[in-house]
Design a protein around this motif. Structure first.
Motif, mmCIF file in Angstrom:
data_model
loop_
_atom_site.group_PDB
_atom_site.id
_atom_site.type_symbol
_atom_site.label_atom_id
_atom_site.label_comp_id
_atom_site.label_asym_id
_atom_site.label_seq_id
_atom_site.Cartn_x
_atom_site.Cartn_y
_atom_site.Cartn_z
ATOM 1 N N ASN A 67 -83.294 35.258 -90.240
ATOM 2 C CA ASN A 67 -83.551 36.374 -89.623
ATOM 3 C C ASN A 67 -83.755 37.849 -90.454
ATOM 4 O O ASN A 67 -84.819 38.430 -90.268
ATOM 5 C CB ASN A 67 -82.210 36.829 -88.725
ATOM 6 C CG ASN A 67 -82.000 35.981 -87.630
ATOM 7 O OD1 ASN A 67 -83.071 35.615 -86.929
ATOM 8 N ND2 ASN A 67 -80.822 35.763 -87.004
ATOM 9 N N GLN A 68 -83.171 37.831 -91.591
ATOM 10 C CA GLN A 68 -83.564 38.712 -92.544
ATOM 11 C C GLN A 68 -85.272 38.546 -93.056
ATOM 12 O O GLN A 68 -85.842 39.477 -93.283
ATOM 13 C CB GLN A 68 -82.811 38.878 -94.030
ATOM 14 C CG GLN A 68 -81.528 38.999 -93.737
ATOM 15 C CD GLN A 68 -80.543 38.882 -94.739
ATOM 16 O OE1 GLN A 68 -80.922 38.531 -96.023
ATOM 17 N NE2 GLN A 68 -79.231 39.085 -94.572
ATOM 18 N N GLU A 71 -87.305 39.810 -90.068
ATOM 19 C CA GLU A 71 -87.051 41.302 -89.946
ATOM 20 C C GLU A 71 -88.035 41.927 -91.337
ATOM 21 O O GLU A 71 -88.710 42.803 -90.813
ATOM 22 C CB GLU A 71 -85.767 41.854 -90.175
ATOM 23 C CG GLU A 71 -85.590 43.245 -89.915
ATOM 24 C CD GLU A 71 -84.145 43.544 -90.114
ATOM 25 O OE1 GLU A 71 -83.538 44.529 -90.971
ATOM 26 O OE2 GLU A 71 -83.168 43.047 -89.411
ATOM 27 N N GLN A 72 -87.828 41.611 -92.470
ATOM 28 C CA GLN A 72 -88.384 41.961 -93.482
ATOM 29 C C GLN A 72 -90.033 41.790 -93.568
ATOM 30 O O GLN A 72 -90.813 42.862 -94.088
ATOM 31 C CB GLN A 72 -87.930 41.558 -94.911
ATOM 32 C CG GLN A 72 -86.502 42.059 -95.088
ATOM 33 C CD GLN A 72 -86.002 41.809 -96.451
ATOM 34 O OE1 GLN A 72 -86.645 41.984 -97.425
ATOM 35 N NE2 GLN A 72 -84.717 41.482 -96.588
ATOM 36 N N GLY A 74 -91.668 41.785 -90.767
ATOM 37 C CA GLY A 74 -92.171 42.538 -89.624
ATOM 38 C C GLY A 74 -92.663 41.695 -88.437
ATOM 39 O O GLY A 74 -93.551 42.145 -87.455
#
Length: 75
Positions: A67-68, A71-72, A74
């Motif tokens: 998930n990180q 998210e990072q 985009g």
């Protein structure tokens, strides 16, 4: 075309994760910590230079790390 993700961990965590992993021939030595430290000294600067994203994996589940990354980057 894509992004480069570097998964970062401490030497202590890497040693703890790989004690019985026979698929890592470089670590089939008396002192795998020494090998990991040597590899990190050479490799980590290169990873940091080319990585678009660096994610620390210590004490994180695979789901949290994924998930990180999402998210990072985009997505």
């Amino acid at each position: 075309r894509g992004g480069v993700v570097s998964l970062a961990t401490t030497i202590a965590k890497a040693v703890g994760r790989t004690p019985r992993d026979k698929r890592r021939p470089l670590l089939q030595v008396d002192d795998p910590r020494e090998v990991l430290e040597s590899l990190a000294e050479v490799r980590n600067p290169m990873y940091e230079e080319i990585a678009d994203v660096i994610v620390k994996t210590d004490d994180q589940s695979a789901k949290v790390v994924a998930n990180q990354i999402i998210e990072q980057l985009g997505f």
